[in-house]
Design a protein around this motif. Structure first.
Motif, PDB file in Angstrom:
ATOM      1  N   GLU A 325      -2.468  -7.733   8.249  1.00 24.13           N
ATOM      2  CA  GLU A 325      -3.541  -8.059   7.309  1.00 24.13           C
ATOM      3  C   GLU A 325      -4.803  -8.607   7.956  1.00 24.13           C
ATOM      4  O   GLU A 325      -5.911  -8.252   7.531  1.00 24.13           O
ATOM      5  CB  GLU A 325      -3.025  -9.028   6.248  1.00 24.13           C
ATOM      6  N   PRO A 326      -4.730  -9.527   8.946  1.00 21.20           N
ATOM      7  CA  PRO A 326      -5.986 -10.026   9.535  1.00 21.20           C
ATOM      8  C   PRO A 326      -6.874  -8.915  10.071  1.00 21.20           C
ATOM      9  O   PRO A 326      -8.100  -8.962   9.917  1.00 21.20           O
ATOM     10  CB  PRO A 326      -5.497 -10.955  10.647  1.00 21.20           C
ATOM     11  N   PHE A 327      -6.251  -7.905  10.688  1.00 20.65           N
ATOM     12  CA  PHE A 327      -7.054  -6.784  11.183  1.00 20.65           C
ATOM     13  C   PHE A 327      -7.681  -6.013  10.034  1.00 20.65           C
ATOM     14  O   PHE A 327      -8.872  -5.675  10.062  1.00 20.65           O
ATOM     15  CB  PHE A 327      -6.183  -5.856  12.029  1.00 20.65           C
ATOM     16  N   HIS A 404      -1.041  -0.315   4.763  1.00 17.27           N
ATOM     17  CA  HIS A 404      -1.366   1.111   4.850  1.00 17.27           C
ATOM     18  C   HIS A 404      -2.750   1.315   5.470  1.00 17.27           C
ATOM     19  O   HIS A 404      -2.934   2.178   6.345  1.00 17.27           O
ATOM     20  CB  HIS A 404      -1.312   1.736   3.457  1.00 17.27           C
ATOM     21  N   ALA A 405      -3.727   0.529   5.035  1.00 18.76           N
ATOM     22  CA  ALA A 405      -5.076   0.654   5.590  1.00 18.76           C
ATOM     23  C   ALA A 405      -5.103   0.283   7.062  1.00 18.76           C
ATOM     24  O   ALA A 405      -5.831   0.895   7.857  1.00 18.76           O
ATOM     25  CB  ALA A 405      -6.031  -0.237   4.799  1.00 18.76           C
ATOM     26  N   ALA A 406      -4.312  -0.727   7.464  1.00 14.93           N
ATOM     27  CA  ALA A 406      -4.262  -1.107   8.885  1.00 14.93           C
ATOM     28  C   ALA A 406      -3.703   0.028   9.731  1.00 14.93           C
ATOM     29  O   ALA A 406      -4.185   0.295  10.841  1.00 14.93           O
ATOM     30  CB  ALA A 406      -3.426  -2.374   9.050  1.00 14.93           C
ATOM     31  N   PRO A 411      -6.696   1.432  16.106  1.00 13.11           N
ATOM     32  CA  PRO A 411      -7.180   2.249  17.228  1.00 13.11           C
ATOM     33  C   PRO A 411      -6.014   2.778  18.049  1.00 13.11           C
ATOM     34  O   PRO A 411      -4.952   2.153  18.127  1.00 13.11           O
ATOM     35  CB  PRO A 411      -8.022   1.256  18.040  1.00 13.11           C
ATOM     36  N   PRO A 412      -6.162   3.959  18.664  1.00 16.68           N
ATOM     37  CA  PRO A 412      -5.088   4.515  19.504  1.00 16.68           C
ATOM     38  C   PRO A 412      -4.903   3.676  20.763  1.00 16.68           C
ATOM     39  O   PRO A 412      -5.853   3.082  21.285  1.00 16.68           O
ATOM     40  CB  PRO A 412      -5.584   5.926  19.829  1.00 16.68           C
ATOM     41  N   PRO A 442      -0.837   7.638  19.797  1.00 16.26           N
ATOM     42  CA  PRO A 442      -0.763   6.855  18.548  1.00 16.26           C
ATOM     43  C   PRO A 442      -0.183   5.468  18.795  1.00 16.26           C
ATOM     44  O   PRO A 442       0.783   5.300  19.544  1.00 16.26           O
ATOM     45  CB  PRO A 442       0.161   7.698  17.658  1.00 16.26           C
ATOM     46  N   ALA A 443      -0.777   4.471  18.174  1.00 14.53           N
ATOM     47  CA  ALA A 443      -0.308   3.102  18.323  1.00 14.53           C
ATOM     48  C   ALA A 443       1.072   2.950  17.696  1.00 14.53           C
ATOM     49  O   ALA A 443       1.431   3.662  16.759  1.00 14.53           O
ATOM     50  CB  ALA A 443      -1.289   2.129  17.663  1.00 14.53           C
ATOM     51  N   TYR A 444       1.848   1.999  18.234  1.00 16.28           N
ATOM     52  CA  TYR A 444       3.165   1.725  17.677  1.00 16.28           C
ATOM     53  C   TYR A 444       3.016   1.228  16.253  1.00 16.28           C
ATOM     54  O   TYR A 444       2.203   0.341  15.969  1.00 16.28           O
ATOM     55  CB  TYR A 444       3.878   0.682  18.519  1.00 16.28           C
TER      56      TYR A 444
END
Length: 449
Positions: A325-327, A404-406, A411-412, A442-444
């Motif tokens: 959420e913070p991101f 979901h938005a995060a 970023p990759p 793709p990020a984990y």
């Protein structure tokens, strides 16, 4: 310097929301219908008086023409100020009050005071030309900026929870000035139309066309630009809440008001600088000032988003927020995606709940930021619990949408090939992999199933 209270632990049971209702033994002036009804009646009365005065000066036909032309820039200006206020949007009632004050109360004070002062100067000097010049360059800036700044002062005093920084001051001052310019443009455009009716002016050479071009096309931001200086002063004072240096907190709004009066006087006096005086002032002062203030407000908004990203991870560690959420709350794109996701899957009420969740989380981040800087007010703990209660009541709808938005906006993670040799089957060297630039990967995603 005051010590910031510790972060509240994760709730083990129901979290109480904000205390609603009014005090049981409230005085009559504290009742809701008095607090909202009295300003509404005052503004409505001012609106009726200003309507009669403008219609008297322009005539019915001129008033309708002026109204139709003056309303054109209003939606664009309001939308621009709402865009600036998207990080921590203030309540609509504050914006409505600001616009109504500018269009009704401030315009009425300006018309009456400017006319009285100009007539007094004309009687004292027996020089109508000099009276008009002094009225436009000295009296009008002082009267009009003071009248418009009064709305910002009232909101600063009585809506402090919604008035916490420079962006709030800019938005409220700009909306107030937009309302004032709306009424003033009706008067000027209606008067110009009446002049054309008497002289037979037509087409591009008409007084109405010239007035429309100068006031609506070239300088719709003039009045907002002046009053925004006052708003910046009050916003800076609000950001310094809790600072013991009260002199600085008083001087900031006064300095902003004086700057607004100076710019207004320079703008009104440009017509006395010769044939090209108006264009020179417009190009040399107004456009650069507008660009500088726009850059400063956008920079301030980006700093607010950075504050959200820096302050909310501690609440995530305490269990109030999810790790993502913070991101998401520190990105305008992620916020928009979260609202759209909730609205698409759960309907419009869910979209509104996510928008409210985002606003409360932003207020919580700003509150904690002030607390860490030693500017926490006496009601810090109470206000923090209220905001956490509002978040907790909406978490079931908002947190999945923000997660979901995060994931959508994360970023990759760059992956670089190792510099040592890679062996294949049975210890044979594999095909060499060049040690080149990073490639996107793709990020984990711990939430993906």
């Amino acid at each position: 310097m005051a010590t910031c209270p510790p972060y509240p632990p994760h709730p083990s049971g129901p979290v109480p929301g904000p205390a609603g209702g009014r005090p049981r033994h409230a005085h009559w002036w504290q009742k809701r219908w008095v607090r909202y009804g009295a300003p509404a009646m005052l503004l409505a009365l001012s609106g009726l008086v200003i309507l009669a005065l403008v219609r008297q000066q322009t005539g019915t036909e001129g008033f309708l023409v002026g109204l139709g032309l003056a309303v054109l820039p209003v939606p664009l200006l309001i939308a621009a100020f709402r865009w600036l206020d998207r990080v921590e949007p203030g309540p609509w009632r504050n914006l409505l009050f600001a616009f109504a004050w500018g269009a009704c109360a401030a315009a009425l004070v300006a018309i009456v005071a400017n006319s009285f002062a100009t007539q007094w100067i004309e009687t004292a000097t027996a020089d109508p030309t000099r009276a008009d010049t002094l009225g436009a360059t000295v009296i009008a800036p002082i009267v009009e900026e003071s009248a418009k700044g009064s709305a910002v002062l009232l909101l600063f005093l009585f809506r402090r929870r919604d008035f916490t920084g420079i962006v709030d001051g800019v938005v409220l001052a700009g909306v107030t000035a937009t309302g004032f310019a709306f009424t003033e443009n009706i008067l000027y455009l209606g008067t110009a139309f009446g002049t054309d009716q008497l002289t037979g002016g037509r087409g591009i050479a008409s007084v109405t066309a010239a007035t429309f071009f100068v006031r609506i096309i070239m300088s719709p931001f003039a009045h907002p630009l002046f009053t925004v200086c006052t708003g910046i002063g009050f916003g800076a004072a609000a950001a310094l809440a809790g600072d013991r240096r009260r002199v600085r907190r008083v001087l900031l709004p006064v300095s902003g008001l004086l700057l607004a009066m100076s710019l207004h006087a320079l703008w009104n006096g440009s017509s006395t600088f010769g044939t090209y005086g108006f264009l020179a002032v417009y190009a040399a002062f107004m456009v650069p000032a507008f660009g500088l203030l726009t850059w400063m407000v956008i920079w301030t908004r980006q700093r607010e988003l950075r504050t959200v990203r820096e302050e909310l991870p501690a609440y995530a560690a305490a269990g109030w927020l999810t790790p993502a959420e913070p991101f998401a709350l520190g990105s305008m794109r992620a916020r928009r995606l979260a609202r759209e996701h909730a609205r698409h899957h759960l309907g419009k009420p869910a979209g509104r709940a996510v928008a409210q969740y985002e606003a409360y989380a932003t207020s919580l981040a700003f509150l904690r930021h002030r607390g860490r800087r030693g500017r926490a007010g006496a009601d810090f703990v109470v206000r923090e619990r209220e905001l956490l209660g509002e978040l907790w009541a909406r978490r079931e709808v908002a947190q999945p949408a923000l997660d979901h938005a995060a994931r959508r906006t994360a970023p990759p993670v760059p992956v670089v090939a190792p510099p040592w040799p890679v062996y294949g089957v049975y210890g044979r060297p594999a095909t060499p992999v060049p040690h080149g630039p990073a490639t996107p990967y793709p990020a984990y995603n711990p939430y993906r199933t």
